[in-house]
Design a protein around this motif. Structure first.
Motif, PDB file in Angstrom:
ATOM      1  N   UNK A   1     -25.568   5.566 -15.887  1.00 36.51           N
ATOM      2  CA  UNK A   1     -25.514   6.517 -14.781  1.00 36.51           C
ATOM      3  C   UNK A   1     -26.721   7.435 -14.785  1.00 36.51           C
ATOM      4  N   UNK A   2     -27.306   7.680 -15.949  1.00 38.70           N
ATOM      5  CA  UNK A   2     -28.456   8.586 -16.009  1.00 38.70           C
ATOM      6  C   UNK A   2     -29.690   7.994 -15.340  1.00 38.70           C
ATOM      7  N   UNK A   3     -29.669   6.699 -15.051  1.00 43.16           N
ATOM      8  CA  UNK A   3     -30.809   6.047 -14.406  1.00 43.16           C
ATOM      9  C   UNK A   3     -30.762   6.107 -12.882  1.00 43.16           C
ATOM     10  N   UNK A   4     -29.698   6.663 -12.341  1.00 43.58           N
ATOM     11  CA  UNK A   4     -29.545   6.673 -10.889  1.00 43.58           C
ATOM     12  C   UNK A   4     -29.965   8.018 -10.297  1.00 43.58           C
ATOM     13  N   UNK A   5     -30.817   7.934  -9.280  1.00 41.35           N
ATOM     14  CA  UNK A   5     -31.364   9.147  -8.677  1.00 41.35           C
ATOM     15  C   UNK A   5     -30.495   9.706  -7.561  1.00 41.35           C
ATOM     16  N   UNK A   6     -29.774   8.836  -6.881  1.00 41.93           N
ATOM     17  CA  UNK A   6     -29.029   9.259  -5.695  1.00 41.93           C
ATOM     18  C   UNK A   6     -27.545   8.966  -5.864  1.00 41.93           C
ATOM     19  N   UNK A   7     -26.734   9.938  -5.446  1.00 42.79           N
ATOM     20  CA  UNK A   7     -25.279   9.847  -5.616  1.00 42.79           C
ATOM     21  C   UNK A   7     -24.554  10.290  -4.356  1.00 42.79           C
TER      22      UNK A   7
ATOM     23  N   UNK B   1     -20.586   6.081  -5.508  1.00 44.41           N
ATOM     24  CA  UNK B   1     -21.647   5.090  -5.425  1.00 44.41           C
ATOM     25  C   UNK B   1     -22.977   5.770  -5.721  1.00 44.41           C
ATOM     26  N   UNK B   2     -23.922   4.985  -6.187  1.00 44.80           N
ATOM     27  CA  UNK B   2     -25.216   5.503  -6.600  1.00 44.80           C
ATOM     28  C   UNK B   2     -26.296   4.487  -6.258  1.00 44.80           C
ATOM     29  N   UNK B   3     -27.513   4.983  -6.091  1.00 42.82           N
ATOM     30  CA  UNK B   3     -28.629   4.119  -5.719  1.00 42.82           C
ATOM     31  C   UNK B   3     -29.863   4.460  -6.530  1.00 42.82           C
ATOM     32  N   UNK B   4     -30.626   3.430  -6.845  1.00 45.66           N
ATOM     33  CA  UNK B   4     -31.901   3.624  -7.522  1.00 45.66           C
ATOM     34  C   UNK B   4     -32.725   2.352  -7.385  1.00 45.66           C
ATOM     35  N   UNK B   5     -34.028   2.490  -7.529  1.00 51.65           N
ATOM     36  CA  UNK B   5     -34.888   1.313  -7.488  1.00 51.65           C
ATOM     37  C   UNK B   5     -34.620   0.383  -8.661  1.00 51.65           C
ATOM     38  N   UNK B   6     -34.199   0.972  -9.802  1.00 56.31           N
ATOM     39  CA  UNK B   6     -33.995   0.173 -11.004  1.00 56.31           C
ATOM     40  C   UNK B   6     -32.563  -0.317 -11.085  1.00 56.31           C
ATOM     41  N   UNK B   7     -32.380  -1.571 -11.469  1.00 54.99           N
ATOM     42  CA  UNK B   7     -31.058  -2.117 -11.734  1.00 54.99           C
ATOM     43  C   UNK B   7     -30.612  -1.609 -13.090  1.00 54.99           C
ATOM     44  N   UNK B   8     -29.454  -0.972 -13.161  1.00 55.08           N
ATOM     45  CA  UNK B   8     -29.019  -0.382 -14.423  1.00 55.08           C
ATOM     46  C   UNK B   8     -27.514  -0.183 -14.415  1.00 55.08           C
ATOM     47  N   UNK B   9     -26.934  -0.179 -15.601  1.00 56.35           N
ATOM     48  CA  UNK B   9     -25.524   0.165 -15.768  1.00 56.35           C
ATOM     49  C   UNK B   9     -25.366   1.583 -16.296  1.00 56.35           C
TER      50      UNK B   9
ATOM     51  N   UNK C   1     -17.081   5.714 -11.861  1.00 55.98           N
ATOM     52  CA  UNK C   1     -15.831   6.440 -11.639  1.00 55.98           C
ATOM     53  C   UNK C   1     -15.640   7.493 -12.721  1.00 55.98           C
ATOM     54  N   UNK C   2     -14.868   8.511 -12.344  1.00 54.56           N
ATOM     55  CA  UNK C   2     -14.580   9.586 -13.281  1.00 54.56           C
ATOM     56  C   UNK C   2     -13.122   9.981 -13.157  1.00 54.56           C
ATOM     57  N   UNK C   3     -12.391   9.762 -14.235  1.00 54.02           N
ATOM     58  CA  UNK C   3     -10.989  10.146 -14.286  1.00 54.02           C
ATOM     59  C   UNK C   3     -10.877  11.583 -14.789  1.00 54.02           C
ATOM     60  N   UNK C   4      -9.774  12.257 -14.497  1.00 53.37           N
ATOM     61  CA  UNK C   4      -9.612  13.647 -14.940  1.00 53.37           C
ATOM     62  C   UNK C   4      -9.775  13.772 -16.448  1.00 53.37           C
ATOM     63  N   UNK C   5     -10.608  14.713 -16.861  1.00 54.67           N
ATOM     64  CA  UNK C   5     -10.805  14.969 -18.276  1.00 54.67           C
ATOM     65  C   UNK C   5     -11.670  13.957 -19.000  1.00 54.67           C
ATOM     66  N   UNK C   6     -12.247  13.016 -18.257  1.00 58.11           N
ATOM     67  CA  UNK C   6     -13.076  11.974 -18.880  1.00 58.11           C
ATOM     68  C   UNK C   6     -14.479  11.993 -18.307  1.00 58.11           C
ATOM     69  N   UNK C   7     -15.388  11.355 -19.018  1.00 63.84           N
ATOM     70  CA  UNK C   7     -16.753  11.266 -18.540  1.00 63.84           C
ATOM     71  C   UNK C   7     -16.863  10.204 -17.442  1.00 63.84           C
ATOM     72  N   UNK C   8     -17.872  10.357 -16.615  1.00 61.84           N
ATOM     73  CA  UNK C   8     -18.131   9.361 -15.591  1.00 61.84           C
ATOM     74  C   UNK C   8     -18.572   8.061 -16.262  1.00 61.84           C
ATOM     75  N   UNK C   9     -18.040   6.946 -15.766  1.00 54.27           N
ATOM     76  CA  UNK C   9     -18.330   5.666 -16.395  1.00 54.27           C
ATOM     77  C   UNK C   9     -18.755   4.611 -15.378  1.00 54.27           C
ATOM     78  N   UNK C  10     -19.493   3.644 -15.880  1.00 56.46           N
ATOM     79  CA  UNK C  10     -19.972   2.542 -15.063  1.00 56.46           C
ATOM     80  C   UNK C  10     -18.822   1.634 -14.652  1.00 56.46           C
ATOM     81  N   UNK C  11     -18.884   1.148 -13.402  1.00 52.80           N
ATOM     82  CA  UNK C  11     -17.902   0.189 -12.909  1.00 52.80           C
ATOM     83  C   UNK C  11     -18.575  -1.133 -12.533  1.00 52.80           C
ATOM     84  N   UNK C  12     -19.579  -1.064 -11.661  1.00 58.08           N
ATOM     85  CA  UNK C  12     -20.230  -2.292 -11.189  1.00 58.08           C
ATOM     86  C   UNK C  12     -21.589  -1.957 -10.604  1.00 58.08           C
TER      87      UNK C  12
END
Length: 122
Positions: A106-112, A96-104, A38-49
């Motif tokens: 965001x830079x590890x996710x290829x698809x958004x 939501x994001x998808x990748x072969x690797x399980x990760x928290x 998630x990304x709130x106004x003025x903040x960086x995108x952050x991990x949720x789940x």
């Protein structure tokens, strides 16, 4: 390529609930780890789940533990984020994001996906 489309966002009062959905198409959905950020106004995108492809492992940000639940339905190629006891600070665009690797991370996710707005009023 994997295409992701989020839905289910909206305006809700504090203490309420929403369920976000992310429909996937393209490459086999079942082999991907799926994450919510998630990304709130003025903040960086952050991990949720995140949930792994086998549905045996999940992880949550401390700020949402006990309130949010991630799940997936492989038959429907869809991942969900059930959000309960919502707070004004949960207001953000949810991706939501998808990748072969399980990760928290965001830079590890290829698809958004394009994101869905969640607004929690006090």
């Amino acid at each position: 390529q994997v295409q992701l489309v989020e839905s289910g966002g909206g305006l809700v009062q504090a203490g309420g609930s929403l369920r976000l959905s992310c429909a996937a198409s393209g490459r086999p959905f079942s082999r991907y780890a799926m994450g919510w950020f998630r990304q709130a106004p003025g903040k960086e995108r952050e991990f949720v789940a995140v949930i792994d492809w086998s549905e045996t492992r999940t992880s949550y940000a401390d700020s949402v533990k006990g309130r949010f639940t991630i799940s997936r339905d492989k038959a429907k190629n869809t991942v969900y984020l059930q959000m309960n006891s919502l707070r004004p600070e949960d207001t953000a665009v949810y991706y939501c994001a998808a990748d072969f690797r399980w990760s928290t991370r965001l830079t590890n996710y290829a698809y958004w996906g394009q994101g869905t707005q969640v607004t929690v009023s006090s």
